[in-house]
Design a protein around this motif. Structure first.
Motif, short mmCIF file in Angstrom:
data_model
loop_
_atom_site.label_atom_id
_atom_site.label_comp_id
_atom_site.label_asym_id
_atom_site.label_seq_id
_atom_site.Cartn_x
_atom_site.Cartn_y
_atom_site.Cartn_z
N ASN A 24 -24.97 55.45 -14.15
CA ASN A 24 -24.26 55.56 -15.40
C ASN A 24 -22.91 54.79 -15.34
O ASN A 24 -22.21 54.75 -16.13
N VAL A 25 -22.70 53.96 -14.39
CA VAL A 25 -21.87 52.97 -14.01
C VAL A 25 -22.19 51.78 -14.24
O VAL A 25 -23.13 51.19 -13.91
N ARG A 34 -22.52 53.72 -2.80
CA ARG A 34 -21.19 52.83 -2.78
C ARG A 34 -21.56 51.60 -3.29
O ARG A 34 -20.93 50.80 -3.99
N THR A 35 -22.55 50.87 -2.40
CA THR A 35 -22.92 49.52 -2.80
C THR A 35 -23.73 49.48 -4.30
O THR A 35 -23.34 48.44 -4.83
N GLU A 36 -24.55 50.47 -4.71
CA GLU A 36 -24.90 50.18 -5.83
C GLU A 36 -23.96 50.22 -6.73
O GLU A 36 -23.97 49.45 -7.87
N ARG A 37 -22.99 51.25 -6.83
CA ARG A 37 -21.80 51.26 -7.75
C ARG A 37 -21.05 49.78 -7.72
O ARG A 37 -20.62 49.50 -8.87
N ALA A 38 -20.93 49.27 -6.62
CA ALA A 38 -20.16 48.25 -6.64
C ALA A 38 -20.95 46.90 -6.99
O ALA A 38 -20.21 46.37 -7.90
N MET A 39 -22.06 47.07 -6.71
CA MET A 39 -22.89 45.65 -7.74
C MET A 39 -22.81 45.99 -9.31
O MET A 39 -22.74 45.16 -9.90
N ARG A 40 -22.96 47.39 -9.55
CA ARG A 40 -23.19 47.57 -11.06
C ARG A 40 -21.68 47.26 -11.67
O ARG A 40 -21.65 47.03 -12.84
N SER A 41 -20.57 47.32 -10.89
CA SER A 41 -19.20 47.13 -11.55
C SER A 41 -18.72 45.73 -11.35
O SER A 41 -17.51 45.48 -11.22
N SER A 42 -19.66 44.85 -10.51
CA SER A 42 -19.26 43.60 -10.14
C SER A 42 -17.85 43.64 -9.39
O SER A 42 -17.03 42.86 -9.54
#
Length: 121
Positions: free
Chosen positions: A13-14, A83-91
């Motif tokens: 959802n991020v 953490r990595t997936e969220r960072a990729m989704r948030s650029s």
């Protein structure tokens, strides 16, 4: 499938959907940590159950280190995946992971204990 139907929602959802290749690479990294964990647990069990002619206390300590690190590895791997997936989704910049250091130190300590157990038998 909508983002709200994907697990875990705290990740999907991020932000925006990244290139699927990056998401799949992140997943493959997590699966590699799972394989590493299985190998650590198997090595710890084998070291103890094979009953090698090694110093029993040191052999047990090395086995326990390998098994405990094998149990912790998937948990840290999951944390790294999210953490990595969220960072990729948030650029955002990709986070670092303590997992390599934890594994390196733990396996080195277990190796030293095995060497000592061979020398002290």
């Amino acid at each position: 499938m909508s983002a709200s139907g994907r697990f875990p929602r705290s990740v999907f959802n991020v932000g925006q959907e990244p290139d699927p290749r990056f998401t799949l690479a992140n997943e493959r990294t997590y699966l590699a940590w799972i394989r590493t964990a299985l190998a650590l647990i198997a090595a710890g069990v084998a070291l103890e159950l094979l009953g090698l002619d090694l110093h029993p206390g040191l052999r047990l300590a090395a086995s326990l280190i390998l098994i405990v690190v094998g149990i912790v590895t998937p948990l840290l791997g999951w944390r790294g995946w999210t953490r990595t997936e969220r960072a990729m989704r948030s650029s955002e910049p990709l986070p670092s992971s303590p997992l390599g250091v934890v594994l390196g130190i733990s396996v080195s300590i277990a190796g030293v204990l095995v060497v000592l157990s061979v020398l002290l038998r």
